[in-house]
Design a protein around this motif. Structure first.
Motif, short mmCIF file in Angstrom:
data_model
loop_
_atom_site.label_atom_id
_atom_site.label_comp_id
_atom_site.label_asym_id
_atom_site.label_seq_id
_atom_site.Cartn_x
_atom_site.Cartn_y
_atom_site.Cartn_z
N GLU A 1 25.28 24.99 -18.54
CA GLU A 1 25.85 25.41 -17.12
C GLU A 1 27.28 24.76 -16.88
O GLU A 1 27.23 23.60 -17.09
N GLU A 2 28.00 25.31 -15.94
CA GLU A 2 28.81 24.70 -15.23
C GLU A 2 28.09 23.94 -13.99
O GLU A 2 27.15 24.26 -13.49
N VAL A 3 28.78 22.80 -13.62
CA VAL A 3 28.40 22.18 -12.35
C VAL A 3 28.22 23.38 -11.05
O VAL A 3 29.17 23.91 -10.93
N SER A 4 27.07 23.22 -10.36
CA SER A 4 27.04 24.26 -9.28
C SER A 4 26.07 23.30 -8.28
O SER A 4 25.16 22.58 -8.58
N GLY B 1 24.58 19.26 -10.69
CA GLY B 1 25.27 18.66 -11.90
C GLY B 1 24.54 18.24 -12.91
O GLY B 1 25.25 17.24 -13.69
N SER C 1 26.42 13.37 -13.56
CA SER C 1 27.74 14.11 -12.71
C SER C 1 27.63 13.47 -11.52
O SER C 1 28.66 13.77 -10.76
N ASP D 1 30.69 14.71 -15.98
CA ASP D 1 29.21 14.82 -16.20
C ASP D 1 28.48 13.65 -16.88
O ASP D 1 27.28 13.63 -16.78
N ASN E 1 37.04 17.54 -7.53
CA ASN E 1 36.41 18.73 -8.41
C ASN E 1 34.94 18.79 -8.18
O ASN E 1 34.11 19.70 -8.17
N THR E 2 34.40 17.78 -8.46
CA THR E 2 32.91 17.57 -8.50
C THR E 2 32.36 17.78 -7.27
O THR E 2 31.05 18.49 -7.15
N ARG F 1 33.49 19.63 -4.82
CA ARG F 1 33.83 21.10 -4.60
C ARG F 1 32.70 21.90 -5.41
O ARG F 1 32.08 22.92 -4.81
N ASP F 2 32.33 21.59 -6.57
CA ASP F 2 31.67 22.31 -7.40
C ASP F 2 30.13 22.13 -6.98
O ASP F 2 29.25 23.04 -7.15
N MET F 3 29.64 21.03 -6.70
CA MET F 3 28.32 20.80 -6.45
C MET F 3 27.89 20.76 -5.19
O MET F 3 26.61 20.72 -4.62
#
Length: 356
Positions: free
Chosen positions: A91-94, A99, A120, A151, A186-187, A189-191
């Motif tokens: 998956e993508e980080v969420s 992560g 991550s 990651d 970015n990390t 923001r994503d997680m």
């Protein structure tokens, strides 16, 4: 056993350390290096200074404390004697997965433990540390980072605090330094703030150029760096005793490969990797244990297709914007996250191969 903890809150949310819980941007962070059989002994270890990251401007920390309520360890499987692997999600980080998207591992020798990749975030590394402690009390002597991507590296500080020497390719520090700000932004923001709390990028302590061996006590790990391929700083780890190879992201399984280096170089490295004295391989993403070298073939087919289609588009005079829609399209059904990663790969490949 008791471990040390500190509650962290993101200052931007207005939460306080007293309100740790899933509904706010606070969490209990584990502080390695204070493990003891009693609360009093654990607290005695807490007299020294706290790590620098606890003083980040965006964090409000609590007073450290000790508890035997250890966080749920990351799930691991023993894939060979003394070799343990965690399978990350494809998956993508969420915020939902916090992560947890990369395969991570550790190898236990007679005297110490080596960890391969750190995940991550600090949170992922903490529960990997907890998993190690469910298996062994031996010291963690090394953390090996297979390459620069978030990651795989963002949890490294946890293992340095646990006493590990961080090892990476000689080209890793520059790559991390150049991207640190982007990776952090970015990390986070994503997680989300809560999962990211306490995460900080740290540089390796020991650099590898070519090859190096690590002795874990009657257990020898063979580290090897590679020319630019997936990235500029790829490194593999071979457990000489079992023939287990940790390939990092030089090998993807099910997850669409991600090209952040050189397509031509990656294809050449895959051919060179076949000469390694390995029997099974742990890819950076996908199923955690595959036969070697057979596991290299699906990825090689994808990269060959990417190169062939890119050269054909360039020869036909197709502009980049149009070419990326068709390059390697025949591989779509073979890989997850294809529509996210393949256009990026096609762009990178086109930019590289148009100068052949």
């Amino acid at each position: 056993m008791f471990e040390a903890f500190i509650v962290l809150c993101a200052l931007t949310t207005g939460a306080t350390p007293a309100s740790d819980g899933p509904g706010n941007a606070c969490r209990s962070a584990l502080l390695p290096g204070h493990r003891a059989s009693s609360e009093a002994a654990c607290m005695a270890f807490l007299g020294g200074p706290l790590p620098d990251w606890t003083r980040q401007p965006a964090i409000r920390p609590s007073i450290p404390f000790c508890s035997d309520q250890i966080p749920r360890p990351l799930s691991v499987s023993e894939v060979a004697p003394g070799v343990f692997v965690h399978e990350g999600k494809v998956e993508e980080v969420s915020p939902d997965n916090a992560g947890d998207i990369a395969n991570l591992g550790f190898v236990i020798g007679d005297t110490s433990v080596a960890v391969i990749d750190a995940g991550s975030s600090r949170q992922i590394a903490e529960v990997l540390y907890a998993a190690i402690r469910t298996v062994t009390e031996k010291p963690i002597s090394h953390l090996v980072l297979t390459h620069m991507h978030p990651d795989h590296v963002m949890g490294a500080a946890v293992f340095r605090e646990a006493g590990a020497t961080i090892v990476g390719a000689a080209t890793l520090p520059r790559a991390l330094a150049d991207r640190a700000e982007t990776y952090n932004e970015n990390t986070r923001r994503d997680m989300g703030d809560r999962a990211f709390l306490g995460t900080t990028i740290v540089m390796p302590d020991r650099l590898v150029e070519g090859g190096m061996q690590i002795d874990l006590g009657r257990r020898r790990l063979v580290l090897q760096t590679w020319p630019t391929a997936h990235t500029t700083n790829d490194l593999t780890v071979l457990d000489a005793d079992t023939g287990m190879l940790f390939a990092g992201d030089l090998l993807f399984d099910r997850h669409t490969p991600s090209l952040d280096g050189s397509l031509i170089g990656w294809l050449a490295v895959l051919d060179d990797m076949k000469t390694l004295d390995a029997r099974r391989v742990v890819p950076g993403h996908g199923r955690p244990l595959l036969p070697f070298p057979d596991a290299l073939e699906p990825e090689k087919r994808y990269l060959d297709t990417l190169a062939r289609d890119t050269r054909a588009a360039i020869a036909a005079g197709s502009p980049l914007s149009a070419a990326t829609k068709g390059i390697a399209a025949g591989e779509r059904e073979n890989w997850r996250l294809f529509d996210l990663y393949n256009p990026r790969n096609a762009t990178t490949a086109y930019t590289e191969l148009e100068w052949e």
